[in-house]
Design an enzyme around this catalytic site. Structure first.
Site, PDB file in Angstrom:
ATOM      1  N   ARG A 105       0.790  -1.322   0.200  1.00 41.55           N
ATOM      2  CA  ARG A 105      -0.054  -0.126  -0.681  1.00 41.55           C
ATOM      3  C   ARG A 105       0.723   1.166   0.286  1.00 41.55           C
ATOM      4  NH1 ARG A 105      -5.531  -0.761   1.798  1.00 41.55           N
ATOM      5  NH2 ARG A 105      -6.156  -2.496   0.656  1.00 41.55           N
ATOM      6  N   ASP A 160      -6.688  -3.521  -7.821  1.00 41.96           N
ATOM      7  CA  ASP A 160      -7.051  -3.814  -6.341  1.00 41.96           C
ATOM      8  C   ASP A 160      -6.918  -5.321  -6.421  1.00 41.96           C
ATOM      9  OD1 ASP A 160      -8.785  -2.747  -4.064  1.00 41.96           O
ATOM     10  OD2 ASP A 160      -9.872  -4.658  -4.550  1.00 41.96           O
ATOM     11  N   ARG A 173      -6.246  10.983  -7.299  1.00 37.14           N
ATOM     12  CA  ARG A 173      -7.977  10.755  -7.705  1.00 37.14           C
ATOM     13  C   ARG A 173      -9.225  10.993  -7.225  1.00 37.14           C
ATOM     14  NH1 ARG A 173      -9.383   5.759  -4.578  1.00 37.14           N
ATOM     15  NH2 ARG A 173     -11.208   6.844  -5.263  1.00 37.14           N
ATOM     16  N   TYR A 188     -14.290 -12.556   0.295  1.00 39.89           N
ATOM     17  CA  TYR A 188     -15.525 -11.164  -0.345  1.00 39.89           C
ATOM     18  C   TYR A 188     -16.753 -11.549  -0.932  1.00 39.89           C
ATOM     19  CZ  TYR A 188     -11.344  -8.223   1.208  1.00 39.89           C
ATOM     20  OH  TYR A 188     -10.214  -7.586   1.539  1.00 39.89           O
ATOM     21  N   ARG A 202      -3.817   6.272  -0.062  1.00 38.02           N
ATOM     22  CA  ARG A 202      -4.313   7.472   1.090  1.00 38.02           C
ATOM     23  C   ARG A 202      -3.069   8.159   1.932  1.00 38.02           C
ATOM     24  NH1 ARG A 202      -9.006   4.271   3.316  1.00 38.02           N
ATOM     25  NH2 ARG A 202      -6.959   2.793   3.635  1.00 38.02           N
TER      26      ARG A 202
HETATM   27  O1  1CP Z   1       0.258   0.816  -3.221  1.00 35.97           O
HETATM   28  C1  1CP Z   1      -0.259  -0.814  -3.454  1.00 35.97           C
HETATM   29  O2  1CP Z   1      -0.172  -1.217  -2.081  1.00 35.97           O
HETATM   30  C2  1CP Z   1      -0.465  -1.405  -5.075  1.00 35.97           C
HETATM   31  C3  1CP Z   1      -3.089  -1.687  -4.104  1.00 35.97           C
HETATM   32  C4  1CP Z   1      -3.013  -2.104  -3.877  1.00 35.97           C
HETATM   33  C5  1CP Z   1      -2.940  -3.582  -3.831  1.00 35.97           C
HETATM   34  C6  1CP Z   1      -2.142  -3.918  -3.216  1.00 35.97           C
HETATM   35  C7  1CP Z   1      -4.501  -1.706  -3.686  1.00 35.97           C
HETATM   36  C8  1CP Z   1      -5.494   0.094  -3.412  1.00 35.97           C
HETATM   37  N1  1CP Z   1      -5.400  -2.696  -3.389  1.00 35.97           N
HETATM   38  C9  1CP Z   1      -4.086  -3.640  -2.830  1.00 35.97           C
HETATM   39  C10 1CP Z   1      -4.917  -5.204  -2.669  1.00 35.97           C
HETATM   40  C11 1CP Z   1      -6.094  -5.535  -1.753  1.00 35.97           C
HETATM   41  N2  1CP Z   1      -7.467  -5.034  -1.681  1.00 35.97           N
HETATM   42  C12 1CP Z   1      -6.132  -6.396  -1.009  1.00 35.97           C
HETATM   43  C13 1CP Z   1      -4.190  -7.200  -0.740  1.00 35.97           C
HETATM   44  C14 1CP Z   1      -3.635  -6.256   0.566  1.00 35.97           C
HETATM   45  C15 1CP Z   1      -4.159  -6.075   1.713  1.00 35.97           C
HETATM   46  O3  1CP Z   1      -4.448  -6.966   2.663  1.00 35.97           O
HETATM   47  O4  1CP Z   1      -4.564  -5.645   2.121  1.00 35.97           O
HETATM   48  C16 1CP Z   1      -7.519  -6.587  -0.321  1.00 35.97           C
HETATM   49  C17 1CP Z   1      -7.668  -7.587   0.923  1.00 35.97           C
HETATM   50  C18 1CP Z   1      -8.193  -5.721  -0.713  1.00 35.97           C
HETATM   51  C19 1CP Z   1      -8.954  -5.460  -0.583  1.00 35.97           C
HETATM   52  C20 1CP Z   1      -9.729  -4.172  -0.028  1.00 35.97           C
HETATM   53  N3  1CP Z   1      -9.438  -3.044  -0.579  1.00 35.97           N
HETATM   54  C21 1CP Z   1      -9.213  -3.331   1.043  1.00 35.97           C
HETATM   55  C22 1CP Z   1      -9.568  -3.947   2.397  1.00 35.97           C
HETATM   56  C23 1CP Z   1     -11.521  -4.573   2.983  1.00 35.97           C
HETATM   57  C24 1CP Z   1     -11.013  -4.817   4.461  1.00 35.97           C
HETATM   58  O5  1CP Z   1     -11.503  -6.495   3.948  1.00 35.97           O
HETATM   59  O6  1CP Z   1     -10.655  -4.586   5.087  1.00 35.97           O
HETATM   60  C25 1CP Z   1      -9.531  -1.948   0.975  1.00 35.97           C
HETATM   61  C26 1CP Z   1      -9.977  -0.810   1.932  1.00 35.97           C
HETATM   62  C27 1CP Z   1      -9.386  -1.913  -0.874  1.00 35.97           C
HETATM   63  C28 1CP Z   1      -9.747  -0.611  -1.604  1.00 35.97           C
HETATM   64  C29 1CP Z   1      -8.285   0.161  -1.923  1.00 35.97           C
HETATM   65  N4  1CP Z   1      -7.532  -0.826  -2.186  1.00 35.97           N
HETATM   66  C30 1CP Z   1      -6.454  -0.178  -2.922  1.00 35.97           C
HETATM   67  C31 1CP Z   1      -6.540   1.110  -2.290  1.00 35.97           C
HETATM   68  C32 1CP Z   1      -5.692   2.314  -2.185  1.00 35.97           C
HETATM   69  C33 1CP Z   1      -7.706   1.231  -1.843  1.00 35.97           C
HETATM   70  C34 1CP Z   1      -8.206   2.433  -0.929  1.00 35.97           C
HETATM   71  C35 1CP Z   1      -9.290   3.197  -1.497  1.00 35.97           C
HETATM   72  C36 1CP Z   1      -9.698   4.099  -2.442  1.00 35.97           C
HETATM   73  O7  1CP Z   1      -8.566   4.838  -1.893  1.00 35.97           O
HETATM   74  O8  1CP Z   1      -9.762   4.693  -2.756  1.00 35.97           O
END
Ligand code: 1CP
Length: 359
Positions: free
Chosen positions: A37, A86, A50, A161, A41
């Site tokens: 990540r 994602d 964004r 999910y 954010r």
């Molecule tokens: O910079 C990076 O790491 C690349 C971007 C990235 C990655 C690798 C994003 C962007 N998502 C992911 C993978 C991802 N998505 C995972 C595996 C990694 C982890 O364990 O954190 C998972 C579980 C998700 C699912 C997801 N997408 C969540 C988690 C929800 C939960 O179950 O608790 C969330 C909040 C998202 C949204 C998301 N994905 C990525 C971003 C930057 C965001 C936030 C949304 C935004 O900025 O509006």
């Protein structure tokens, strides 16, 4: 450790980068560091870019994907970029109705609850992934010697999910489905493995240097259940990648989950070169659990980055030192960067890891 000298950063290519070398257990010039990540954010430039675009739209726009992926590389000097995307994107592209709700995460309009729901899931057609290949090719051209990490969500974590309908803590519905509907479970995970392998294959063919499989929530399972109900499908994803072009050198694979202390040898055995470790198990102990055939990635607690500078420095130093017990070490957090993290602290951590590990 081998005897080949590590190349200096100036002369590296992605295939010879410290990240790829550490993943293979070869000597490095400095411990490579990147952050899960790292895009997103915690960066004001991300929030600005964004603004007004939904998350899943942004992930399908090659211009935005390229720029957002590059932002943390420029700002922090990390040793790798990770594709901005994602884990639910392959499902979305295939036509599953999923939205990423700000502050919540992925929400599925019609959760998978029956065998018929599994059969109704649309397959992922590779020709719908042109945007992804375009973004990866552009990134590889822009990044020069810095490797790009491609990624996908592992079948189990994606299943959570689809079955829960959104983020969940206990994953009780998922486990109930796994225990009560073994045939449907198998069919669901087989399909998710094919889609993850397709998603990774496109990224590798377009030039990604390393892949990471995120099985973020696998740690909710007991080891025997993980071994019988999950591992075979994650292995199928990695096997799908190995079946590439003849003569192609296998691309290094990172396999990551949270709370997987009891599963580490199994996570390794699924087909990893690098095992991701959260903050619960110190790296010297993790190295003992996986054995000498694997490199490790992790394991600074993301919350440490919210503490004072002396604490940050002490914990970073500890992780770098304990990481020496592994065949190779990729410095990272135990899970993603928390949104409230001061980006200046991330830049400092990159500098400190490099300084502590330079030879
Ligand atoms: O910079 C990076 O790491 C690349 C971007 C990235 C990655 C690798 C994003 C962007 N998502 C992911 C993978 C991802 N998505 C995972 C595996 C990694 C982890 O364990 O954190 C998972 C579980 C998700 C699912 C997801 N997408 C969540 C988690 C929800 C939960 O179950 O608790 C969330 C909040 C998202 C949204 C998301 N994905 C990525 C971003 C930057 C965001 C936030 C949304 C935004 O900025 O509006």
């Amino acid at each position: 450790m081998g005897t080949a000298a590590a190349p200096t950063p100036a002369e590296t290519t992605p295939a010879d980068s410290d990240l790829v070398r550490a993943a293979r257990g070869l000597p490095v010039s400095r411990t490579p560091v990147w952050f899960m990540r790292q895009a997103g954010r915690s960066l004001p430039e991300y929030r600005a870019l964004r603004a007004g675009t939904a998350m899943l739209q942004a992930c399908q726009d090659p211009d935005l994907v390229t720029e957002i992926t590059l932002q943390p590389v420029r700002r922090h000097g990390v040793d790798a970029a990770i594709l901005f995307s994602d884990i639910v994107l392959p499902l979305v592209v295939a036509g599953v109705d999923i939205e990423i709700k700000p502050g919540v995460g992925p929400v599925v309009a019609s959760p998978v609850r029956t065998v018929a729901d599994v059969d109704a899931l649309p397959p992922l057609e590779p020709d719908r992934l042109d945007f992804l290949a375009t973004a990866v090719r552009r990134l590889v051209a822009e990044l020069g010697p810095t490797p790009l990490i491609g990624f996908a969500g592992a079948p189990f974590t994606l299943a959570t999910y689809l079955i829960e309908g959104g983020p969940s803590k206990e994953h009780a519905r998922t486990k109930a489905f796994m225990y009560a509907e073994p045939a449907a479970w198998q069919r669901l995970l087989e399909r998710l493995a094919v889609s993850a392998a397709t998603f990774l294959r496109v990224q590798v063919d377009a030039g990604a240097s390393v892949v990471q499989l995120f099985d973020s929530w696998a740690g909710v399972l007991a080891a025997p259940d993980y071994a019988s109900c999950v591992l075979p499908y994650s292995r199928a994803v990695f096997d799908g990648l190995a079946a590439g072009r003849a003569g192609e050198r296998a691309i290094p694979r990172i396999h990551f989950g949270v709370g997987t202390g009891e599963l580490l040898p199994l996570i390794a055995d699924a087909g990893a070169d690098v095992v991701g470790v959260d903050w619960r198990v110190p790296l010297d102990e993790a190295a003992r659990r996986v054995g000498p055939g694997y490199s490790l990635q992790g394991n600074l607690d993301p919350a440490v980055l919210l503490a004072d500078r002396a604490t940050v420095d002490r914990e970073v130093t500890r992780v770098v030192e304990q990481g020496r017990a592994a065949r190779g070490h990729v410095f990272n957090l135990g899970h993603g960067v928390l949104p409230e993290t001061d980006p200046g602290v991330l830049t400092h951590v990159v500098e400190l890891v490099h300084e502590l590990s330079a030879r």
